[in-house]
Design a protein around this motif. Structure first.
Motif, PDB file in Angstrom:
ATOM      1  N   GLN A   9      -0.376   6.216   7.027  1.00  0.00           N
ATOM      2  CA  GLN A   9      -1.042   7.437   6.574  1.00  0.00           C
ATOM      3  C   GLN A   9      -1.018   7.476   5.054  1.00  0.00           C
ATOM      4  OE1 GLN A   9       0.829  10.772   8.519  1.00  0.00           O
ATOM      5  NE2 GLN A   9      -0.265  10.425  10.444  1.00  0.00           N
ATOM      6  N   LEU A  10      -2.210   7.564   4.457  1.00  0.00           N
ATOM      7  CA  LEU A  10      -2.347   7.565   3.004  1.00  0.00           C
ATOM      8  C   LEU A  10      -3.286   8.684   2.572  1.00  0.00           C
ATOM      9  CD1 LEU A  10      -2.909   3.731   2.404  1.00  0.00           C
ATOM     10  CD2 LEU A  10      -0.812   5.007   1.953  1.00  0.00           C
ATOM     11  N   PRO A  11      -3.186   9.104   1.320  1.00  0.00           N
ATOM     12  CA  PRO A  11      -4.200  10.028   0.784  1.00  0.00           C
ATOM     13  C   PRO A  11      -5.564   9.349   0.835  1.00  0.00           C
ATOM     14  CG  PRO A  11      -2.294   9.892  -0.672  1.00  0.00           C
ATOM     15  CD  PRO A  11      -2.125   8.811   0.348  1.00  0.00           C
ATOM     16  N   PRO A  12      -6.644  10.114   0.842  1.00  0.00           N
ATOM     17  CA  PRO A  12      -7.985   9.518   0.951  1.00  0.00           C
ATOM     18  C   PRO A  12      -8.266   8.480  -0.137  1.00  0.00           C
ATOM     19  CG  PRO A  12      -8.075  11.896   1.225  1.00  0.00           C
ATOM     20  CD  PRO A  12      -6.682  11.583   0.766  1.00  0.00           C
ATOM     21  N   HIS A  13      -8.608   7.268   0.302  1.00  0.00           N
ATOM     22  CA  HIS A  13      -9.007   6.188  -0.595  1.00  0.00           C
ATOM     23  C   HIS A  13     -10.064   5.350   0.110  1.00  0.00           C
ATOM     24  CE1 HIS A  13      -5.053   6.982  -2.561  1.00  0.00           C
ATOM     25  NE2 HIS A  13      -5.694   6.588  -3.643  1.00  0.00           N
ATOM     26  N   GLU A  14     -10.876   4.687  -0.682  1.00  0.00           N
ATOM     27  CA  GLU A  14     -11.821   3.743  -0.104  1.00  0.00           C
ATOM     28  C   GLU A  14     -11.044   2.559   0.478  1.00  0.00           C
ATOM     29  OE1 GLU A  14     -15.107   3.675   0.356  1.00  0.00           O
ATOM     30  OE2 GLU A  14     -15.202   5.764  -0.342  1.00  0.00           O
ATOM     31  N   PRO A  15     -11.412   2.084   1.685  1.00  0.00           N
ATOM     32  CA  PRO A  15     -10.687   0.960   2.300  1.00  0.00           C
ATOM     33  C   PRO A  15     -10.596  -0.264   1.394  1.00  0.00           C
ATOM     34  CG  PRO A  15     -12.145   1.978   3.902  1.00  0.00           C
ATOM     35  CD  PRO A  15     -12.444   2.628   2.580  1.00  0.00           C
ATOM     36  N   GLY A  16     -11.678  -0.560   0.672  1.00  0.00           N
ATOM     37  CA  GLY A  16     -11.663  -1.723  -0.208  1.00  0.00           C
ATOM     38  C   GLY A  16     -10.654  -1.589  -1.332  1.00  0.00           C
ATOM     39  N   VAL A  17     -10.481  -0.373  -1.828  1.00  0.00           N
ATOM     40  CA  VAL A  17      -9.508  -0.125  -2.896  1.00  0.00           C
ATOM     41  C   VAL A  17      -8.093  -0.354  -2.381  1.00  0.00           C
ATOM     42  CG1 VAL A  17      -8.548   1.628  -4.431  1.00  0.00           C
ATOM     43  CG2 VAL A  17     -11.027   1.487  -4.085  1.00  0.00           C
ATOM     44  N   VAL A  18      -7.825   0.122  -1.166  1.00  0.00           N
ATOM     45  CA  VAL A  18      -6.498  -0.062  -0.572  1.00  0.00           C
ATOM     46  C   VAL A  18      -6.201  -1.544  -0.374  1.00  0.00           C
ATOM     47  CG1 VAL A  18      -5.065   0.397   1.453  1.00  0.00           C
ATOM     48  CG2 VAL A  18      -6.584   2.188   0.564  1.00  0.00           C
ATOM     49  N   ARG A  19      -7.169  -2.282   0.147  1.00  0.00           N
ATOM     50  CA  ARG A  19      -6.961  -3.716   0.394  1.00  0.00           C
ATOM     51  C   ARG A  19      -6.655  -4.461  -0.899  1.00  0.00           C
ATOM     52  NH1 ARG A  19     -10.229  -8.064   0.149  1.00  0.00           N
ATOM     53  NH2 ARG A  19     -12.067  -6.733  -0.211  1.00  0.00           N
ATOM     54  N   ARG A  20      -7.444  -4.205  -1.943  1.00  0.00           N
ATOM     55  CA  ARG A  20      -7.231  -4.911  -3.211  1.00  0.00           C
ATOM     56  C   ARG A  20      -5.898  -4.523  -3.848  1.00  0.00           C
ATOM     57  NH1 ARG A  20     -12.783  -3.751  -3.595  1.00  0.00           N
ATOM     58  NH2 ARG A  20     -12.389  -1.905  -4.885  1.00  0.00           N
ATOM     59  N   ALA A  21      -5.528  -3.253  -3.736  1.00  0.00           N
ATOM     60  CA  ALA A  21      -4.276  -2.803  -4.347  1.00  0.00           C
ATOM     61  C   ALA A  21      -3.067  -3.423  -3.653  1.00  0.00           C
ATOM     62  CB  ALA A  21      -4.197  -1.277  -4.290  1.00  0.00           C
ATOM     63  N   VAL A  22      -3.084  -3.420  -2.325  1.00  0.00           N
ATOM     64  CA  VAL A  22      -1.955  -3.998  -1.589  1.00  0.00           C
ATOM     65  C   VAL A  22      -1.853  -5.492  -1.856  1.00  0.00           C
ATOM     66  CG1 VAL A  22      -1.002  -4.449   0.700  1.00  0.00           C
ATOM     67  CG2 VAL A  22      -2.026  -2.223   0.199  1.00  0.00           C
ATOM     68  N   ASN A  23      -2.978  -6.196  -1.833  1.00  0.00           N
ATOM     69  CA  ASN A  23      -2.949  -7.638  -2.087  1.00  0.00           C
ATOM     70  C   ASN A  23      -2.497  -7.958  -3.510  1.00  0.00           C
ATOM     71  OD1 ASN A  23      -3.684  -8.578   0.444  1.00  0.00           O
ATOM     72  ND2 ASN A  23      -5.874  -8.392   0.022  1.00  0.00           N
ATOM     73  N   HIS A  24      -2.821  -7.077  -4.447  1.00  0.00           N
ATOM     74  CA  HIS A  24      -2.373  -7.283  -5.827  1.00  0.00           C
ATOM     75  C   HIS A  24      -0.855  -7.351  -5.891  1.00  0.00           C
ATOM     76  CE1 HIS A  24      -1.840  -6.757 -10.149  1.00  0.00           C
ATOM     77  NE2 HIS A  24      -1.052  -5.720  -9.881  1.00  0.00           N
ATOM     78  N   PHE A  25      -0.190  -6.407  -5.235  1.00  0.00           N
ATOM     79  CA  PHE A  25       1.272  -6.383  -5.287  1.00  0.00           C
ATOM     80  C   PHE A  25       1.885  -7.489  -4.427  1.00  0.00           C
ATOM     81  CE2 PHE A  25       0.314  -2.043  -6.704  1.00  0.00           C
ATOM     82  CZ  PHE A  25       1.130  -1.982  -7.828  1.00  0.00           C
ATOM     83  N   LEU A  26       1.211  -7.859  -3.339  1.00  0.00           N
ATOM     84  CA  LEU A  26       1.714  -8.967  -2.528  1.00  0.00           C
ATOM     85  C   LEU A  26       1.675 -10.273  -3.319  1.00  0.00           C
ATOM     86  CD1 LEU A  26       0.067  -8.219   0.947  1.00  0.00           C
ATOM     87  CD2 LEU A  26       2.494  -8.057   0.375  1.00  0.00           C
TER      88      LEU A  26
END
Length: 245
Positions: A9-26
């Protein structure tokens, strides 16, 4: 593992933004995994309990040679030859709605041992670090067919045999293992069910068990009669199907 799914559960974000952000930290932390897809789902969605189908693959490498460093801990190494025909005959016995108590490891939290196994099949594929698609398998079959035709049209069949023999004995040439993939598909599985089924199929492939023995093991409804469980290194979650909008 080929794929894994989870819900957060996350605050509203575009799915693409979430994917890129998580992969950045990974990637920043040199992680061994990456996020390939993100979807918005209803609030009551649960990655485990809303699954309609799960597909697992299990890789077995058959052959006397030791595994290479690239394959070690990525497949089950079985030194013996495997009879894929017998393994598939045994697989057909397990397909359907059954009491799978004989393939239920201790510690299973499921309320019932009843499960419907939609698919259990053994396929021989290229011994590579991926699961070839139907197109790739077809291309390989055509290549093998073309090779056999060239040998069969040779004016001297003994020359063809000699060429094959010399190629096998070429210095530095590594003998390839035969690669078998066991595919299991169901809505849900019991604890270690896939690995226990693979253990039995392997025993059938080596001749330690017969196809009739598999039916006996299933009817016994106790895990103590099953073959030793296959190691975890060859198990891959291939796909999970959901009814998503």
């Amino acid at each position: 593992m080929l794929s894994e799914l989870s819900n957060v559960q996350l605050p509203p974000h575009e799915p693409g933004v979430v994917r890129r952000a998580v992969n950045h930290f990974l990637q920043k932390n040199e992680g061994d995994i990456m996020v390939t897809d993100v979807r918005c789902v209803p609030p009551d969605f649960h990655a485990r309990f809303k699954a309609l189908k799960r597909t697992y693959h299990y890789r077995i490498l058959s052959g006397p040679e030791p595994l290479s460093a690239f394959e070690k801990n990525r497949a089950w190494h079985v030194p013996e030859d495997l009879d894929i025909t017998a393994m598939n005959r045994a697989s057909s016995i397990l397909v359907g709605h059954h009491d799978f108590s004989s393939f239920r490891a201790a510690g299973c939290q499921a309320n019932s041992p009843m499960r419907t196994l939609d698919e259990l099949a053994v396929t021989e594929v290229l011994p590579a670090l991926y699961f070839p698609s139907i197109t790739e398998r077809s291309a390989t079959e055509l290549l093998d067919l073309d090779t056999s035709r060239r040998f069969s049209t040779s004016s001297d069949a003994s020359d063809a045999k000699m060429v094959k023999s010399e190629n096998r004995r070429e210095f530095g040439h590594r003998v390839r293992h035969r690669c078998f993939v066991v595919t299991a598909r169901s809505r849900s599985f019991l604890y270690h069910q896939v690995r226990l089924m693979v253990g039995v199929l392997k025993s059938v492939g080596t001749g330690d068990l017969t196809v009739s023995d598999v039916e006996r093991i299933l009817d016994a409804k106790t895990v103590t009669v099953a073959s030793p469980m296959a190691p975890g290194c060859g198990l891959y979650l291939g796909n999970v199907k959901y009814d998503l909008p």
